[in-house]
Design an enzyme around this catalytic site. Structure first.
Site: not given
Length: 666
Positions: A406, A450, A466
């Site tokens: 991520c 994250h 995202d």
């Protein structure tokens, strides 16, 4: 003759030594090695002396050992004052006390002192496991005390009486817990030890330096929603906002600490309470986007929450968040900080951005085009990415390696947005979580960490983007970390799966975690604020000034009522005991008429032996009376039927004044 062995011996010294060892066990985690070794050595010596039937050390030796222990505590801590030195000194002294078990009083005193060690242990830890262990120790202490005081009772009778004592104490303990005034943050407010371990997010993000992203099943925090539970895809837990970028590393902009722009909620507002584990840092995770900071915290630029002090112990705090919102325009210095990049860095990415600017109609479309590139290109999500070169790391990721987690995707999207003149920043926190249906709360683990991006659009404010959400399941490299995979992270956390045994163990873990959370939430988290809310519902006042005297008055009234009930029970028991004494006194008067004068210091066993020697004709009848008297007075085994039988035997006991033929009728 009534033999003394018919009344069971008091608890042996070895049982008390084992009790001391069990009480000490948790302290091995907190005490220095020399304290643990000294305590166990003293207990081992005491056990050896008991088994070998050797004499105990004399008083001068015990005094010398006590002074040696005191000197060791002074040498280690400079004095006996404080949590650790005080506990160490108490441990050493109670170990030496075991060398004085010469009488029943010494044994009882040693066992009673064992009650203080679990209390001292709660100053080190208030975990559920330690509480259950201490509760077991308390029951053991009561059990041994009952055996010492009621030697002829069976183990079942002593165990039943111990259980009754614990159950009878529960109402009083509950009332004191709920109504006793609180002046601190919770059940116990203590400074943590220097040995406390912390887990949490890093203050910076440099994905190019990471070749292996380790995962951890350790719990970061737990959340219980009270109102407005959001959907699973809205569970983004904001912790840190990384605005500054130096070409390889993202970090928090400490110079942008002023309050952020106002937030306009759209839709439902979630109300919840967070149970946060120690992190050693000041940030507080919050559901994206918090509307206000809790007590002893402030909201900084980026809508991140920070405490004044580091989180060095488990804390709880309540929040309100809007998962759908719009923000006002930020200050100019905030926008400028969110646009900082090196002009000549990552030339291939800049060329891509120039092309997308020509092909799209505005900032929103450009950002979506970059995310679409992740979905359509040969990109993979993996926790074992190749290292990025120090020069032009974004180019290296976008056009060569195309593998990362991520952080890689968030860095690429944020840098590309800045290259297009769109303010952007990286946000780190946690995604999703695991819902525990047994306690109706959410568990966030370190494996749920994250990173995502926030971009600023005129008229909408800061908008969450995202990039990993655009990846398809085929682009996720799974199975690299055993039980915790990359797919689990993107889907909101691991869930029990596999065979029957694995699923059973998984749900057993959820059951224990539910008990642990309930202990933290309802017991340790019962703060002064929550106590005031309870008192307000009981109509005792809405403020501390009103509720405190009224709660004290109610507590005093309940205590007096409890004492009256206890006195009534004791008086009823005393009436039964008075009946025993009256029957025995009447029996002694009849013995005097038979020529046997009871002596002032003579117990029933000695009296039985003397009757057998002086008046053998009376011995069988007297022995039955004395046996029942011992059961009622000393053994605690008799009941009302035994008392009635004693009275009947005494009433029918008519000894002759001198020996005559015939048998006595009893």
């Amino acid at each position: 003759m009534i033999r003394p062995r018919q009344i069971r011996e008091p608890t042996r010294n070895l049982e008390i030594i084992l009790l001391l060892a069990a009480v000490f066990a948790p302290f091995a985690l907190w005490m220095p090695l020399w304290v643990s070794g000294s305590f166990l050595a003293l207990l081992g010596l005491r056990a050896w002396l008991e088994l070998s039937q050797r004499p105990l050390p004399s008083r001068p030796w015990r005094i010398l050992l006590a002074l040696a222990g005191l000197a060791a505590v002074f040498a280690a801590w400079g004095g006996p004052f404080g949590l650790r030195p005080g506990s160490a000194l108490f441990l050493l002294m109670i170990a030496l006390k075991s060398f004085e078990q010469n009488s029943a009083r010494d044994r009882e005193m040693t066992v009673l002192l064992c009650c203080f060690l679990p209390l001292a242990g709660t100053l080190f830890s208030q975990s559920l496991g330690l509480f259950l262990y201490n509760l077991l120790l308390l029951g053991t202490v009561l059990f041994i005390l009952q055996r010492l005081q009621r030697g002829s009772a069976t183990a079942g009778q002593v165990l039943a009486r111990t259980g009754r004592l614990l159950v009878q104490a529960l109402p009083l303990a509950a009332v004191l817990f709920l109504l006793f005034p609180r002046v601190g943050g919770g059940l116990l407010s203590l400074t943590p030890s220097a040995q406390t371990a912390y887990t949490g997010l890093s203050q910076t993000l440099a994905p190019g330096d990471v070749a292996h992203l380790a995962t951890s099943r350790e719990v970061a925090f737990r959340v219980k929603f009270q109102k407005g539970i959001p959907d699973q895809e809205e569970l983004y837990w904001r912790s840190l906002v990384l605005t500054r970028y130096d070409g390889s590393r993202w970090r928090v902009a400490e110079d942008l600490a002023a309050p952020p722009a106002p937030v306009e909620p759209r839709g439902n507002i979630a109300e919840y309470r967070v149970d946060l584990q120690p992190t050693g840092r000041k940030y507080l995770p919050a559901l994206d986007l918090p509307l206000a900071a809790p007590e002893d915290a402030q909201m900084r630029q980026g809508y991140s929450l920070h405490r004044k002090e580091k989180v060095t112990s488990r804390i709880q705090y309540g929040l309100r968040s809007a998962t759908r919102y719009s923000t006002a325009a930020p200050r100019s210095d905030v926008r400028e900080a969110a646009l900082e990049i090196e002009e000549r860095a990552n030339p291939r990415t800049q060329a891509l951005v120039r092309r997308l600017e020509r092909e799209t109609s505005g900032p929103r479309e450009l950002v979506d085009a970059v995310m679409h590139r992740f979905a359509e290109g040969e990109y993979l999500y993996t926790r074992n990415p190749p290292l990025l070169r120090e020069e032009d790391p974004v180019d290296h990721f976008l056009f060569q390696t195309k593998q990362g987690f991520c952080g890689h995707y968030a860095q690429a999207l944020a840098w590309a947005a800045r290259a297009a003149g769109i303010p952007a920043r990286v946000v780190t926190g946690y995604l999703g979580g695991t819902r525990n249906p047994l306690g109706d709360y959410w568990i966030l683990r370190q494996s749920d960490a994250h990173a995502w991006v926030e971009v600023y659009f005129s008229g909408a404010g800061w908008v969450r983007k995202d990039p990993t959400r655009s990846l398809s399941p085929d682009q996720i490299v799974s199975g690299e970390q055993g039980d915790t995979t990359a797919a689990d992270e993107l889907e909101g956390g691991p869930r029990p799966r596999g065979g029957l045994l694995e699923r059973a163990l998984g749900y057993a873990g959820l059951a224990w975690d539910a008990a642990y959370f309930g202990w933290n939430y309802w017991v340790l988290g019962f703060t002064q604020e929550r106590q005031l809310n309870l008192l307000a519902r009981l109509r005792l006042g809405d403020s501390l000034e009103q509720a405190l005297p009224r709660a004290t008055l109610l507590l005093t009234f309940l205590f007096l009522a409890f004492m009256l009930i206890l006195m009534a029970a004791l008086l009823g028991r005393r009436r039964g005991e008075d009946g025993i004494a009256r029957a025995y006194t009447r029996f002694l008067k009849k013995l005097r008429r038979a020529g046997i004068e009871p002596r002032s210091c003579e117990g029933p066993l000695s009296l039985d032996r003397r009757i057998e020697a002086e008046r053998p004709d009376l011995s069988p009848a007297c022995r039955k009376i004395l046996q029942e008297y011992i059961e009622l007075r000393y053994a605690g085994q008799g009941d009302r039927n035994t008392l009635r039988s004693l009275r009947r035997r005494v009433r029918r006991f008519s000894p002759p004044s001198r020996l005559r033929g015939g048998q006595l009728k009893i």
